[in-house]
Enzyme design. Sequence first.
Site, PDB file in Angstrom:
ATOM      1  CG  ASP A  65      -2.071  -0.960   1.110  1.00 24.11           C
ATOM      2  OD1 ASP A  65      -2.949  -0.698   0.272  1.00 24.11           O
ATOM      3  OD2 ASP A  65      -2.089  -1.987   1.817  1.00 24.11           O
ATOM      4  CD  GLU A  70      -5.107  11.591   1.675  1.00 23.60           C
ATOM      5  OE1 GLU A  70      -5.451  12.727   1.337  1.00 23.60           O
ATOM      6  OE2 GLU A  70      -5.822  10.586   1.496  1.00 23.60           O
ATOM      7  CG  ASP A  71      -3.797   6.630   4.121  1.00 25.57           C
ATOM      8  OD1 ASP A  71      -4.671   7.482   4.339  1.00 25.57           O
ATOM      9  OD2 ASP A  71      -3.921   5.731   3.268  1.00 25.57           O
ATOM     10  NE  ARG A  90      -1.202   1.926   4.028  1.00 24.37           N
ATOM     11  CZ  ARG A  90      -1.689   3.033   3.492  1.00 24.37           C
ATOM     12  NH1 ARG A  90      -2.974   3.265   3.544  1.00 24.37           N
ATOM     13  NH2 ARG A  90      -0.888   3.906   2.909  1.00 24.37           N
ATOM     14  CG  HIS A 170      -9.442   6.847   4.758  1.00 23.93           C
ATOM     15  ND1 HIS A 170      -8.616   6.398   3.754  1.00 23.93           N
ATOM     16  CD2 HIS A 170      -8.923   6.378   5.909  1.00 23.93           C
ATOM     17  CE1 HIS A 170      -7.642   5.672   4.278  1.00 23.93           C
ATOM     18  NE2 HIS A 170      -7.807   5.632   5.584  1.00 23.93           N
ATOM     19  CB  CYS A 267      -5.024   7.849  -0.992  1.00 23.15           C
ATOM     20  SG  CYS A 267      -5.409   7.039  -2.511  1.00 23.15           S
TER      21      CYS A 267
HETATM   22  C1  CIR Z   1      -5.695   0.803   2.627  1.00 28.78           C
HETATM   23  O1  CIR Z   1      -6.678   0.087   2.839  1.00 28.78           O
HETATM   24  O2  CIR Z   1      -5.058   1.300   3.536  1.00 28.78           O
HETATM   25  C2  CIR Z   1      -5.285   1.056   1.197  1.00 28.78           C
HETATM   26  N1  CIR Z   1      -5.535  -0.114   0.417  1.00 28.78           N
HETATM   27  C3  CIR Z   1      -6.038   2.217   0.625  1.00 28.78           C
HETATM   28  C4  CIR Z   1      -5.680   3.502   1.290  1.00 28.78           C
HETATM   29  C5  CIR Z   1      -6.323   4.685   0.638  1.00 28.78           C
HETATM   30  N2  CIR Z   1      -5.930   5.850   1.314  1.00 28.78           N
HETATM   31  C6  CIR Z   1      -6.555   6.999   1.217  1.00 28.78           C
HETATM   32  O3  CIR Z   1      -7.556   7.124   0.532  1.00 28.78           O
HETATM   33  N3  CIR Z   1      -6.094   8.011   1.928  1.00 28.78           N
END
Ligand code: CIR
Length: 274
Positions: A65, A70-71, A90, A170, A267
Amino acid sequence: MLTVRPYTVAVTRKIPDCFDEALSQYAESSKVSLNLARQQHQTYVQKLREKLPAIELPPLEGHPDCCFVEDTVVAIGNTAVLTVPGHPSRRGETSSIEKILKEFGMKVIDMKELDELALCDGGDVLFTGRHVLVGVSDRTNQRGASILQASCSLPVKIVQSPVVGREVLHLKSIVTHLDEKTLVLPTGTVGDAMWKEIEALGLGYRVIRLPDIDACNLVVVNGLVIAQGAASNESLDILAEETRARKMEFSVISTSEIAKKDGALTCCSILLDI
Ligand code: CIR
């Protein structure tokens, strides 16, 4: 009309070979085309580059991932709060982001050093230019939100919504902003529930309601609004009109392969105003 302030640089990360193993809780499961995902990601990066320099970090193999940068951080001005992503798989993505933020000379606050139980995904944090809205979800807890409240220079408002973490991943899966006074949310019960929560905060936002949720995750960068190609024509027509009225540019790109891993548009970048 107010406009969000200019960003100076974007940070992105290339898609890793193991991308097909990325988390997918909400999208219908189907195999990803790695080639197409990379092409779509490249289009995204090029689109950002129309408005600012965009750094492309190398992929972190072993972290499927990792392109969802962004996360990993909440950055406002010169201060960055390095998050503890809500999903354990993550958490190894943050250290290389910390390195680059420090290279930029930013003040980096490490969430886990302040509270080892705090959790936050940047996808739950919407910076509108006037406020920071934080959605408590499966990925972001109250303790993570409290650290943001203590660290950010702008008012941080917590949005408790039953839909985030249940119907959508989110906060920003369902609400983003077009300008400092205008939020974009879907019509229907999920959007109604979220708008009710935000309206109750009394922050004075107007809302544009769009017929489909895919249209509500917008990247707004230095006068350019980028929307997802999965959005309906009806939503895209409304957005085209609203952006024209604000003298903003409007662009639509396809991110179908990224969406298969619950990735939206926001993201895939960290927008910095440093
Ligand atoms: C997750 O589930 O963490 C990733 N597959 C997708 C994250 C998407 N992040 C975002 O929209 N900020």
